[in-house]
Write a protein that holds these residues in place. Structure first.
Motif, PDB file in Angstrom:
ATOM      1  N   VAL A 339      -3.464  -5.735  48.756  1.00 17.45           N
ATOM      2  CA  VAL A 339      -4.860  -5.136  47.933  1.00 17.45           C
ATOM      3  C   VAL A 339      -5.363  -6.478  47.132  1.00 17.45           C
ATOM      4  N   PHE A 340      -4.795  -7.639  46.949  1.00 14.32           N
ATOM      5  CA  PHE A 340      -5.587  -8.596  46.326  1.00 14.32           C
ATOM      6  C   PHE A 340      -5.683  -9.814  47.299  1.00 14.32           C
ATOM      7  N   GLU A 341      -6.703 -10.697  47.000  1.00 13.90           N
ATOM      8  CA  GLU A 341      -6.757 -12.007  47.903  1.00 13.90           C
ATOM      9  C   GLU A 341      -5.585 -12.774  47.661  1.00 13.90           C
ATOM     10  N   SER A 342      -5.533 -13.733  48.680  1.00 13.08           N
ATOM     11  CA  SER A 342      -4.212 -14.623  48.632  1.00 13.08           C
ATOM     12  C   SER A 342      -3.958 -15.118  47.300  1.00 13.08           C
ATOM     13  N   GLY A 343      -4.832 -15.785  46.277  1.00 10.40           N
ATOM     14  CA  GLY A 343      -4.470 -16.339  45.467  1.00 10.40           C
ATOM     15  C   GLY A 343      -3.708 -15.289  44.437  1.00 10.40           C
ATOM     16  N   ILE A 363      -9.191   3.452  60.874  1.00 10.52           N
ATOM     17  CA  ILE A 363      -8.895   2.012  60.986  1.00 10.52           C
ATOM     18  C   ILE A 363      -8.775   1.492  59.487  1.00 10.52           C
ATOM     19  N   SER A 364      -7.904   0.976  59.148  1.00 14.60           N
ATOM     20  CA  SER A 364      -7.686   0.495  57.645  1.00 14.60           C
ATOM     21  C   SER A 364      -8.563  -0.839  57.590  1.00 14.60           C
ATOM     22  N   PRO A 365      -8.813  -0.894  56.351  1.00 12.38           N
ATOM     23  CA  PRO A 365      -9.790  -2.226  56.038  1.00 12.38           C
ATOM     24  C   PRO A 365      -9.366  -3.452  56.750  1.00 12.38           C
ATOM     25  N   THR A 406     -10.268  -7.203  49.033  1.00 14.06           N
ATOM     26  CA  THR A 406     -11.240  -6.897  47.771  1.00 14.06           C
ATOM     27  C   THR A 406     -12.911  -6.834  48.244  1.00 14.06           C
ATOM     28  N   VAL A 407     -13.396  -7.349  49.406  1.00 15.79           N
ATOM     29  CA  VAL A 407     -14.432  -7.449  49.933  1.00 15.79           C
ATOM     30  C   VAL A 407     -14.424  -7.008  51.345  1.00 15.79           C
ATOM     31  N   ARG A 408     -14.276  -5.718  51.734  1.00 11.99           N
ATOM     32  CA  ARG A 408     -13.887  -5.203  52.921  1.00 11.99           C
ATOM     33  C   ARG A 408     -14.896  -5.586  53.819  1.00 11.99           C
ATOM     34  N   SER A 409     -16.221  -5.423  53.630  1.00  9.63           N
ATOM     35  CA  SER A 409     -17.205  -5.939  54.451  1.00  9.63           C
ATOM     36  C   SER A 409     -17.346  -7.278  55.022  1.00  9.63           C
ATOM     37  N   GLN A 410     -16.552  -8.312  54.338  1.00 12.48           N
ATOM     38  CA  GLN A 410     -16.816  -9.799  54.348  1.00 12.48           C
ATOM     39  C   GLN A 410     -15.707 -10.209  55.510  1.00 12.48           C
ATOM     40  N   ALA A 411     -16.079 -10.557  56.763  1.00 17.02           N
ATOM     41  CA  ALA A 411     -15.347 -11.386  57.641  1.00 17.02           C
ATOM     42  C   ALA A 411     -14.556 -12.460  57.320  1.00 17.02           C
ATOM     43  N   PRO A 502     -21.085 -19.872  46.321  1.00 18.78           N
ATOM     44  CA  PRO A 502     -20.796 -19.294  44.750  1.00 18.78           C
ATOM     45  C   PRO A 502     -21.197 -17.967  45.025  1.00 18.78           C
ATOM     46  N   ALA A 503     -22.079 -17.560  45.838  1.00 21.27           N
ATOM     47  CA  ALA A 503     -22.432 -16.026  45.901  1.00 21.27           C
ATOM     48  C   ALA A 503     -21.482 -14.974  46.227  1.00 21.27           C
ATOM     49  N   THR A 504     -20.406 -15.515  47.103  1.00 22.85           N
ATOM     50  CA  THR A 504     -19.335 -14.624  47.448  1.00 22.85           C
ATOM     51  C   THR A 504     -17.829 -14.864  46.853  1.00 22.85           C
ATOM     52  N   GLY A 505     -17.775 -16.459  46.529  1.00 25.25           N
ATOM     53  CA  GLY A 505     -16.654 -16.970  45.882  1.00 25.25           C
ATOM     54  C   GLY A 505     -15.497 -17.284  46.795  1.00 25.25           C
ATOM     55  N   PHE A 506     -15.882 -17.260  48.023  1.00 26.18           N
ATOM     56  CA  PHE A 506     -15.127 -17.893  49.311  1.00 26.18           C
ATOM     57  C   PHE A 506     -15.828 -19.093  50.007  1.00 26.18           C
TER      58      PHE A 506
END
Length: 820
Positions: A339-343, A363-365, A406-411, A502-506
Motif C-alpha cells: 500500500v506504500f511506495e518502496s521507501g 483487476i488490482s491496482p 499511492t499513484v495508481r495511474s502512474q506506470a 518534481p511534479a510526481t516525486g518519481f
C-alpha cells in the motif's frame, strides 16, 4: 525488383495460369461418407468443406501437380498428390481413418517448401486444433507443451508462459504468428505471447537451430502459431461460437469466429474475450494477483486465384494481467498487499488481502497492461515456373506495468516497441529434382520509453537483415538438404539520462545538464555478424522406417537487456545489469532420429547434442565479501555473464492403435535434456554449484489412453470419446545452485480425465461439440521447476515447511463449440 513486384501484385492477370476443378467424396474406412470434412490445398491456399454426404468441390485450382489434404474431427488427415490439367474436372476420392498418425503430416515451418514431418532432417512437431480444443488450457503455449515433447515453458501464473525448446528460451526461441515473427519484449519473464488461442488452427515447432531460415533469435528453434483459412462452401457465411469455463480460477472465455469465401475472395473475423480471477491450490489457497482480462480481435481479407494468393491480416490484443509478488503474513501464510511506495513499504506490516479481493474478477491496482497490434500481408505468386513468397508486416507492442500503490495511474514501466518486418523468398523451378530457394528477411525496430519511472533498458534502434540459400535433392530413398546464411545486425542508442521529476516525486527520463540528471545508459553502437549453416538428410529405409540426421550451426546476437541493462524490472523484482562487450552466441547442434510408422504403431526417437559458444546467462551479483549485492531493497541483483555451454538429451514417443480394438488409442511421450557449463576455468573458480545451466526442465513424460465410441446408425451423438492421462515430472537435481539462484524441485505425477461428444442434426451436420476435462484430479500440491512463482518468498522459514507459491490445483473445465 520493387517495380516488378508492384506490377505483379497490381496486375495478376499477366500471371494468369490455367486452372481446373477438383471434386470428390470423403469417406471413412468402411466407405461411409464423412459429413462436412475439410479439404485443403495447402500450396494453392484453397479449400472447401464437404456436405452431409462428404461431397466436396474446389474450383479455380492451378493446373499441374497439387497436394490435396482432407481432415475431420475424430479422423487422421489424409492426403494425395494429383496432377490437374487445364479446364479439367478431376475426381479425387479421399479416405479418412480414425487413427492419429503424425509422421506423414505436412509442415511449412523451418523448411524451404511444404515437407512431410518424417522427411525433414530437423525435428519438427505439430499440434492440431482438435488437440488444442480437447484440453483445458489458459494459453496456447501451455497447450503446445502438453502435446509436444521437448517443448516446455517458464511460467509466472496461469496466463504467462514463455516457450523453451530443449532447455533454451527467451530470445533463443522465435515465436511466430502465421509466419510473422512475434516482437514484444521477449526478454521479460512476466508476460507471454500476444495471440488469440481460440484462433489457432495448428502449432508447428522446430526443435533445433532454425537460424538458417529466420536468422538471429531462432538459434534454439521456432514456435509457429497458424490460424485457419476459410474453408466453408462458396458464397455462404460460416463460423463458430465458443464458450468455456474453468473452475480453478473461474476463467470465463467466449469467442465468435466468422469466415466467408466466394470466387477466390476470402475473409474471416474473430473476437475473443477471457477473464479470470486468482487461481487456487491446496497449499496457498487463492494466490493473490494472478487474475487477468484479455480481449483479442483478428481480421483477414484476401484473394486466392490461379495466379497465386494474397492475404492481409490485422490483429489487436489487449491484456490486463495482475502482477503477483508473493508477500504474506509470516505466521498465517495469508497473502498481503503493498500500500506504500518502496521507501515506506514494510513487508512485515502489509495489510492482509481480503476474501472479497481474492474472489473478485476486478483487476488490482498493481498490474500490467499489454497491447499488441499487427498488420501484415502474405503474398504468393507463381512466377517464371517458380513461386515468389513475400511477407511485409508492422507491429507495435505497448507494455505498461503499474506498480505504484499511492499513484495508481502512474506506470513504473512503459515501453513502446515498433517493429517493421520483411521476408521474401523465391523457390526456383525444379531442375533434375534439385530444389533451390533464395531469400532474405529482417526487421527494423524502435523501442521507446513513455511516461515511466523505471528504466531497465535504454531507448534503442535496431536494424537486422540476412540472406540465405537453401538446397534440397532427392536421391532415391535418400533426401538431402542444406543451406547457408549470412546475418548482420546493427544496434545503437544515444546517451540516456534519468533524473527526479518534481511534479510526481518519481524518476523520469531527463537530459544532460538538468539538475539531478544522471547518465544511466551511455551511448552505444555495435554491429553483430553471423554465419548459419545446415546439412542433413532423411533416408526411407523402408515404407515404415525413416532415418534422419542433421548438423546445424546457429547464430544469435545478444539482445538489448544482455548488453544494456542497468535498472529494475519491477514485474520480475530483479535489477538487471548488462555487459556491453558480449559477443554473439554460436551453436553447433547434431540431431539423429529414427521414425517407425505403420497402421497400428508410430514410434519416434530423437537424440541431440548442442555446444554453444559464448552462451549468455544470468547470475546473482556478489560483492568482494561474497555477499549478494542489493541495489534496490526487496529486489535481487543479477548480472549477465558469458561462457561455453553444452546441452544434450532425447525425446521419444509411442502411439498404439490396436487392430483388434479400433476404438482405442494410446500415446506416450518422454523428454530429457541436460545443460551444463562447459567453461573449465569458471567451474574451477566457482565450484560444482556452477555446473548446470539455469532453467533446465526435468525429465518429463506423458501417457494418454483414449477410447472413441464407434458411430451408430441414427445416433445423434458422434465422435464420443473418453480419455485418461498421466503427466509426470521427475525430481530435478540438475540446477544452477550458484548463489542460490535455483533449488531442487520435487517430482510429481498428475492424473487427468476427460470426455467429449459432438451433437449432430438429423441430416448428420455437427450442431455442437461438448468437452469436459478434469486436470490434477487428486488436487496434488506441486511446484514445476520452471515456475517462477516457486521463488516468490520473503522469509527464510515457513511454519508449514513449504515456501514459494505452488502451481494450480484441481481444475474442472467445460467447453462448448457451436459451428454454423
Amino acid at each position: 525488383m520493387k517495380k516488378l513486384l508492384f506490377y505483379l501484385l497490381l496486375m495478376p492477370r499477366l500471371l494468369w495460369a490455367q486452372a481446373g476443378t477438383l471434386t470428390g467424396v470423403v469417406r471413412d474406412e468402411q466407405q461411409r461418407p464423412v459429413p462436412f470434412a475439410s479439404v485443403a490445398l495447402p500450396t494453392a491456399k484453397l479449400g472447401a468443406t464437404g456436405d452431409a454426404q462428404g461431397v466436396f468441390r474446389v474450383t479455380d485450382v492451378p493446373a499441374g501437380p497439387v497436394r490435396v489434404v482432407a481432415s475431420a474431427v475424430g479422423f487422421t488427415a489424409a492426403s494425395r498428390t494429383v496432377t490437374l490439367a487445364a479446364d479439367e474436372v478431376l475426381d479425387v476420392p479421399l479416405t479418412l481413418t480414425a487413427a492419429p498418425a503424425a509422421l506423414t503430416e505436412v509442415v511449412v515451418t523451418g523448411v524451404s517448401r511444404a515437407t512431410e514431418v518424417r522427411r525433414s532432417p530437423v525435428p519438427i512437431a505439430t499440434l492440431s486444433r482438435r488437440e488444442i480444443t480437447l484440453n483445458a488450457n489458459t494459453n496456447v503455449i501451455d497447450a503446445a507443451v502438453r502435446g509436444i515433447p521437448g517443448l516446455s515453458a517458464v511460467t509466472t501464473g496461469p496466463n504467462v508462459s514463455k516457450p523453451f525448446i530443449r532447455g533454451l528460451g527467451y530470445n533463443r526461441v522465435l515465436t511466430m504468428y502465421n509466419g510473422l515473427r512475434q516482437e514484444g519484449q521477449q526478454w521479460g519473464d512476466e508476460h507471454g505471447v500476444e495471440v488469440d488461442g481460440y484462433d489457432i488452427d495448428r502449432v508447428e515447432v522446430v526443435k533445433g537451430p532454425a537460424s538458417l531460415l529466420y536468422g538471429s533469435d531462432a538459434v534454439a528453434g521456432v514456435v509457429n502459431l497458424l490460424p485457419a483459412l476459410p474453408s466453408g462452401p462458396e458464397g455462404r457465411l460460416r463460423g463458430e461460437a465458443l464458450t468455456e469455463y474453468q473452475a480453478n480460477n473461474g476463467l470465463i472465455g467466449n469467442s465468435l469466429g466468422l469466415n466467408y469465401q466466394k470466387n477466390g475472395f476470402q475473409t474471416s473475423f474473430r473476437a475473443s474475450n477471457r477473464m479470470a480471477r486468482d487461481y487456487r491450490n491446496a497449499v496457498d489457497g487463492l494466490v493473490y494477483n494472478t487474475g487477468f482480462r484479455e480481449l483479442t480481435l483478428t481480421g483477414m481479407v484476401g484473394l486466392s486465384k490461379a495466379w497465386g494468393s494474397s492475404h492481409a491480416y490485422l490483429t489487436l490484443y489487449d491484456n490486463r494481467q495482475e502482477i503477483p509478488d508473493g508477500s504474506r503474513d509470516s505466521l498465517s501464510r495469508r497473502f498481503t498487499r503493498q500500500v506504500f511506495e518502496s521507501g515506506l513499504d514494510d513487508i512485515k506490516n502489509r495489510p492482509l488481502v481480503s476474501d472479497d479481493e481474492l474472489n473478485s474478477y476486478a483487476i488490482s491496482p498493481l498490474h500490467q497492461r499489454i497491447r499488441h497490434y499487427r498488420l501484415f500481408t502474405k503474398t504468393q505468386v507463381h512466377l517464371g515456373g517458380g513461386e515468389l513468397h513475400l511477407l511485409l508486416g508492422a507491429q507495435q507492442n505497448n507494455r505498461e506495468e503499474f506498480n505504484h500503490p499511492t499513484v495508481r495511474s502512474q506506470a513504473g514501466l512503459a515501453l513502446q516497441l515498433t517493429t517493421y518486418t520483411y521476408d521474401v523468398r523465391y523457390h526456383l523451378p525444379e531442375w533434375q529434382g534439385l530444389q533451390i530457394s533464395l531469400g532474405s528477411n529482417g526487421m527494423g525496430q524502435l523501442n521507446r520509453h513513455q511516461q515511466a519511472t523505471d528504466f531497465p533498458i535504454p531507448n534503442y534502434d535496431l536494424l537486422d537483415a540476412g540472406s540465405f540459400l537453401l538446397l534440397k535433392k532427392p536421391l532415391g530413398k535418400l533426401e538431402l538438404s542444406g543451406g547457408l546464411r549470412y546475418d548482420l545486425r546493427l544496434v545503437n542508442w544515444s546517451d540516456f539520462y534519468v533524473g527526479p521529476n518534481p511534479a510526481t516525486g518519481f524518476d523520469a527520463q531527463s537530459r544532460a545538464g538538468v539538475p539531478g540528471a544522471q547518465l544511466q545508459f551511455p551511448a552505444f553502437r555495435q554491429q553483430y555478424r553471423g554465419v548459419s549453416a545446415s546439412v542433413g538428410g532423411s533416408y526411407l529405409a523402408t515404407e515404415r522406417l525413416t532415418l534422419r540426421a542433421n548438423l546445424a550451426r546457429g547464430y544469435r546476437a545478444p539482445n538489448i537487456p544482455e548488453i544494456g541493462s542497468n535498472g529494475l524490472d519491477p514485474g520480475a523484482h530483479i535489477v538487471y545489469l548488462g555487459n556491453r562487450g558480449f559477443r554473439p552466441e554460436f551453436s553447433w547442434q547434431q540431431d539423429l532420429g529414427v521414425l517407425w510408422h505403420q497402421p497400428t504403431v508410430d514410434v519416434s526417437v530423437e537424440v541431440f547434442h548442442n555446444y554453444v559458444q559464448n552462451f549468455i546467462y544470468q547470475a546473482r551479483l556478489l560483492n568482494d565479501a561474497g555477499q549478494p549485492v542489493v541495489i534496490v531493497p526487496g529486489n535481487t541483483t543479477y548480472q549477465f555473464q558469458q561462457a561455453a555451454a553444452r546441452l544434450y538429451g532425447l525425446e521419444a514417443s509411442l502411439s498404439l492403435r490396436p487392430a483388434a480394438l479400433p476404438w482405442l488409442t494410446s500415446s506416450s511421450s518422454f523428454a530429457f535434456v541436460n545443460g551444463e557449463n562447459a567453461d573449465a576455468a569458471r567451474l574451477e573458480r566457482e565450484g560444482p554449484t556452477a555446473r548446470y545451466l539455469p532453467l533446465m526442465p526435468p525429465l518429463r513424460g506423458r501417457t494418454e489412453l483414449r477410447a472413441t465410441l464407434p458411430a451408430r446408425e441414427g445416433c445423434r451423438l458422434t465422435a464420443t470419446y473418453f480419455r485418461a492421462s498421466l503427466d509426470g515430472s521427475a525430481r530435478q537435481n540438475h540446477f544452477l545452485a550458484l548463489d542460490n539462484s535455483e533449488t531442487a524441485t520435487a517430482g510429481y505425477v498428475l492424473l487427468g480425465l476427460g470426455a467429449g461428444t459432438t451433437f449432430a442434426s438429423r441430416a448428420g451436420r455437427p450442431v455442437a461439440q461438448l468437452v469436459v476435462q478434469v486436470d490434477n484430479v487428486f488436487d496434488t500440491a506441486y511446484q514445476a521447476h520452471l515456475n517462477r512463482l516457486k521463488y516468490f518468498e520473503y522469509y527464510a522459514a515457513s511454519p508449514t515447511g513449504r515456501t514459494g507459491i505452488y502451481n494450480p490445483g484441481r481444475n474442472v473445465a467445460v467447453k462448448l463449440v457451436v459451428p454454423f
